[in-house]
Each structure stands twice: as C-alpha cells, then as structure tokens.
Design a protein around this motif. Structure first.
Motif, PDB file in Angstrom:
ATOM      1  N   VAL A   7       0.834  -1.202   0.000  1.00 17.26           N
ATOM      2  CA  VAL A   7       0.000   0.000   0.000  1.00 17.26           C
ATOM      3  C   VAL A   7       0.869   1.253   0.000  1.00 17.26           C
ATOM      4  CG1 VAL A   7      -1.888  -1.139   1.229  1.00 17.26           C
ATOM      5  CG2 VAL A   7      -0.146   0.098   2.513  1.00 17.26           C
ATOM      6  N   THR A  10      -0.493   8.076   2.830  1.00 16.25           N
ATOM      7  CA  THR A  10      -0.357   9.530   2.782  1.00 16.25           C
ATOM      8  C   THR A  10       0.212   9.982   4.118  1.00 16.25           C
ATOM      9  OG1 THR A  10      -2.222   9.699   1.282  1.00 16.25           O
ATOM     10  CG2 THR A  10      -1.583  11.710   2.452  1.00 16.25           C
ATOM     11  N   ALA A  25      -4.640   8.358   5.155  1.00 15.13           N
ATOM     12  CA  ALA A  25      -5.177   7.599   4.022  1.00 15.13           C
ATOM     13  C   ALA A  25      -4.188   6.526   3.583  1.00 15.13           C
ATOM     14  CB  ALA A  25      -5.475   8.536   2.863  1.00 15.13           C
ATOM     15  N   THR A  27      -3.722   3.869   0.331  1.00 16.68           N
ATOM     16  CA  THR A  27      -4.178   3.568  -1.022  1.00 16.68           C
ATOM     17  C   THR A  27      -3.644   2.204  -1.436  1.00 16.68           C
ATOM     18  OG1 THR A  27      -4.141   5.923  -1.553  1.00 16.68           O
ATOM     19  CG2 THR A  27      -4.256   4.389  -3.409  1.00 16.68           C
ATOM     20  N   GLY A  31      -6.342   0.980  -6.390  1.00 18.08           N
ATOM     21  CA  GLY A  31      -6.822   2.354  -6.345  1.00 18.08           C
ATOM     22  C   GLY A  31      -7.807   2.643  -5.236  1.00 18.08           C
ATOM     23  N   SER A  32      -8.285   1.627  -4.551  1.00 14.64           N
ATOM     24  CA  SER A  32      -9.215   1.842  -3.440  1.00 14.64           C
ATOM     25  C   SER A  32      -8.475   2.451  -2.248  1.00 14.64           C
ATOM     26  CB  SER A  32      -9.897   0.537  -3.034  1.00 14.64           C
ATOM     27  OG  SER A  32      -8.946  -0.385  -2.533  1.00 14.64           O
ATOM     28  N   THR A  33      -9.221   3.138  -1.401  1.00 12.02           N
ATOM     29  CA  THR A  33      -8.608   3.769  -0.234  1.00 12.02           C
ATOM     30  C   THR A  33      -9.357   3.421   1.038  1.00 12.02           C
ATOM     31  OG1 THR A  33      -9.895   5.793  -0.477  1.00 12.02           O
ATOM     32  CG2 THR A  33      -7.743   5.750  -1.560  1.00 12.02           C
ATOM     33  N   LYS A  34      -8.627   3.513   2.115  1.00  7.30           N
ATOM     34  CA  LYS A  34      -9.171   3.394   3.463  1.00  7.30           C
ATOM     35  C   LYS A  34      -8.480   4.470   4.286  1.00  7.30           C
ATOM     36  CE  LYS A  34      -9.522  -1.698   3.370  1.00  7.30           C
ATOM     37  NZ  LYS A  34     -10.943  -1.935   3.416  1.00  7.30           N
ATOM     38  N   THR A  35      -9.079   4.824   5.394  1.00  4.09           N
ATOM     39  CA  THR A  35      -8.372   5.675   6.339  1.00  4.09           C
ATOM     40  C   THR A  35      -8.236   4.916   7.643  1.00  4.09           C
ATOM     41  OG1 THR A  35     -10.420   6.805   6.966  1.00  4.09           O
ATOM     42  CG2 THR A  35      -9.046   7.888   5.329  1.00  4.09           C
TER      43      THR A  35
END
Length: 105
Positions: A7, A10, A25, A27, A31-35
């Motif tokens: 991954v 950020t 974040a 990524t 291209g999917s994201t999670k926080t």
C-alpha cells in the motif's frame, strides 16, 4: 485484519476537532482507499461523501446513524455502515482506533 500489504500511505494526517480525531489515508494497488484513525473520547458529528464501512478495531463508542432515533453501542471488533451524503454522530467513551473503508455505490 492486522496488516495491509503493498500500500501507499499519505504522510500528512487528516486532523479534525482540534486534534481529537486524526486519520491517514492508505491507497491500495487497485486504487481503493481506506483511512486509519484514532478518536479521543468526546462527541463528534461527521459528514460523508461516499458510503462507508467503519470498523472499530479497539475502544468503545456509541453511534447515532441517520434515520435512527437510538444510539447503538459499538466496541472493538465491531463495525457499522454509513450511507453516502449524510451526517452521523458518535460519542467516544474509550479511545477508539478505526479503519474506514469507502464503498462503491
């Protein structure tokens, strides 16, 4: 889930409510994201742009979702879904560690 592989993270934190809630974040290759975040004890109201799955990995809180009249208790190991374009409230009773996944409509 204990670990995410391959991954990008950020570095700059998202900081809300005078530092009481923070997240970063993550990524994934697709291209999917999670926080990944932490909520200090307190009461907060959040707004969503996308549908979300909130997984509480540790801690204790109550959530009041849109169109509901009763607070629901949520503890580490439990989760709840939030629709897109709504506001919801949480009362964090114990420091809450969470993973927020953004869901496709």
């Amino acid at each position: 889930m204990e670990k995410f592989e391959n991954v990008a993270v950020t570095v700059k934190a998202n900081v809300y409510f005078n530092g009481q809630v923070t997240s970063r974040a993550v990524t994934f290759a697709d291209g999917s994201t999670k926080t990944l975040g932490i909520m200090q004890p307190g009461e907060y109201e959040f707004g969503t742009a996308e549908a979300e799955l909130m997984e509480i990995t540790a801690g204790k809180l109550q959530v009041l979702l849109p169109n509901e009249t009763e607070w629901r208790a949520v503890v580490g190991g439990e989760s709840f879904n939030v629709p897109a374009n709504v506001k919801f409230k949480v009362k964090v009773e114990e420091l809450a560690d969470y993973v927020c996944s953004y869901l496709a409509d």
